[in-house]
Design an enzyme around this catalytic site. Structure first.
Site, PDB file in Angstrom:
ATOM      1  N   LYS A 154       0.845  -1.201   0.000  1.00  0.00           N
ATOM      2  CA  LYS A 154       0.000   0.000   0.000  1.00  0.00           C
ATOM      3  C   LYS A 154       0.884   1.258   0.000  1.00  0.00           C
ATOM      4  CE  LYS A 154      -3.831  -2.220   2.598  1.00  0.00           C
ATOM      5  NZ  LYS A 154      -4.499  -2.215   3.940  1.00  0.00           N
TER       6      LYS A 154
ATOM      7  N   GLU B 142      -9.836 -10.602  -7.269  1.00  0.00           N
ATOM      8  CA  GLU B 142      -8.788  -9.576  -7.233  1.00  0.00           C
ATOM      9  C   GLU B 142      -7.691  -9.788  -8.289  1.00  0.00           C
ATOM     10  OE1 GLU B 142      -7.537  -9.694  -3.128  1.00  0.00           O
ATOM     11  OE2 GLU B 142      -9.417  -8.801  -2.429  1.00  0.00           O
TER      12      GLU B 142
HETATM   13  P1  ADP Z   1      -7.165  -7.363   5.897  1.00  0.00           P
HETATM   14  O1  ADP Z   1      -6.448  -6.260   5.131  1.00  0.00           O
HETATM   15  O2  ADP Z   1      -6.315  -7.908   7.007  1.00  0.00           O
HETATM   16  O3  ADP Z   1      -7.746  -8.417   4.988  1.00  0.00           O
HETATM   17  P2  ADP Z   1      -9.891  -6.295   6.127  1.00  0.00           P
HETATM   18  O4  ADP Z   1     -10.106  -6.837   4.760  1.00  0.00           O
HETATM   19  O5  ADP Z   1     -10.840  -6.660   7.203  1.00  0.00           O
HETATM   20  O6  ADP Z   1      -8.410  -6.661   6.649  1.00  0.00           O
HETATM   21  O7  ADP Z   1      -9.842  -4.711   6.058  1.00  0.00           O
HETATM   22  C1  ADP Z   1      -9.239  -4.055   4.986  1.00  0.00           C
HETATM   23  C2  ADP Z   1      -8.386  -2.928   5.508  1.00  0.00           C
HETATM   24  O8  ADP Z   1      -9.213  -1.981   6.178  1.00  0.00           O
HETATM   25  C3  ADP Z   1      -7.343  -3.279   6.547  1.00  0.00           C
HETATM   26  O9  ADP Z   1      -6.169  -3.830   5.981  1.00  0.00           O
HETATM   27  C4  ADP Z   1      -7.091  -1.918   7.178  1.00  0.00           C
HETATM   28  O10 ADP Z   1      -6.167  -1.157   6.387  1.00  0.00           O
HETATM   29  C5  ADP Z   1      -8.450  -1.243   7.103  1.00  0.00           C
HETATM   30  N1  ADP Z   1      -9.205  -1.263   8.356  1.00  0.00           N
HETATM   31  C6  ADP Z   1      -9.761  -2.339   8.953  1.00  0.00           C
HETATM   32  N2  ADP Z   1     -10.437  -1.965  10.070  1.00  0.00           N
HETATM   33  C7  ADP Z   1     -10.311  -0.618  10.176  1.00  0.00           C
HETATM   34  C8  ADP Z   1     -10.772   0.375  11.107  1.00  0.00           C
HETATM   35  N3  ADP Z   1     -11.498   0.051  12.171  1.00  0.00           N
HETATM   36  N4  ADP Z   1     -10.441   1.680  10.878  1.00  0.00           N
HETATM   37  C9  ADP Z   1      -9.714   2.013   9.809  1.00  0.00           C
HETATM   38  N5  ADP Z   1      -9.248   1.143   8.895  1.00  0.00           N
HETATM   39  C10 ADP Z   1      -9.533  -0.166   9.064  1.00  0.00           C
END
Ligand code: ADP
Ligand code: MG
Length: 168
Positions: free
Chosen positions: A11, A142
């Site tokens: 990212k 994706e």
């Molecule tokens: P991952 O990236 O581990 O698969 P998710 O798909 O659940 O996690 O979430 C996507 C992205 O959203 C995370 O990598 C993180 O950057 C962001 N994120 C998750 N929860 C929050 C939150 N509560 N506040 C802000 N950003 C969040």
């Protein structure tokens, strides 16, 4: 078990922190094969295709909106990794979503420490350096979103030869 493919994004925070090399090294060290790689600065339309509605269902609209902003902040490095159980193995190397909870030795655990509570209280993104497909279903959406089939390459690494004893 079949070999799998998974999408990894470094990212914008990973790129501007000059962590690209260190991050890629961890996947290479584990023997995952990079079969496609490029740098992309995505626009709003593309960001919304990557962070689909299901993110809002999981975390709320605020998180999806901030994520779309975060992914557009600068260029990302996108790659497709291939290997045995690659989706899970990649997620293991990346670490859990919230860096304060990610184990040491993982990318998120070693290079970040922000928590979900802090992000929620301050309404900011959890800048955790990496995206990696969560499961087979997500990978299948994706991978073709980010890469055309002709951008992916087939070749043998030393792991293919000595670990998997691939036949010609
Ligand atoms: P991952 O990236 O581990 O698969 P998710 O798909 O659940 O996690 O979430 C996507 C992205 O959203 C995370 O990598 C993180 O950057 C962001 N994120 C998750 N929860 C929050 C939150 N509560 N506040 C802000 N950003 C969040
Ligand atoms: Mg996810």
């Amino acid at each position: 078990m079949e070999k799998q493919r998974t999408l990894v994004l470094i990212k914008p925070d990973g790129v501007i922190r000059n962590l690209v090399g260190k991050i890629i090294m961890r996947f290479e060290d584990a023997g995952l094969k990079i079969i496609g790689m490029k740098m992309v600065w995505v626009d709003d339309e593309f960001a919304k295709k990557h962070y689909r509605e299901d993110i809002a269902k999981k975390h709320g609209e605020r998180v999806r909106k901030d994520l779309i902003k975060y992914i557009k902040e600068g260029p990302v490095v996108a790659m497709i990794l291939e290997g045995v159980d690659a989706i899970k193995v990649t997620r293991k190397i990346v670490g859990s979503t919230y860096p304060n909870e990610s184990a040491p030795g993982t990318i998120r655990g070693d290079f970040a420490h922000i928590s979900r509570d802090y992000a929620n209280a301050n309404e900011i993104s959890v800048r955790n350096l990496i995206h990696a497909s969560a499961n087979q279903e997500d990978a299948e959406i994706e991978i073709p979103l980010w890469f055309k089939e002709e951008e992916l390459h087939s070749y043998k690494t030393i792991h293919d030869i000595i670990c998997f004893e691939e036949k010609d």
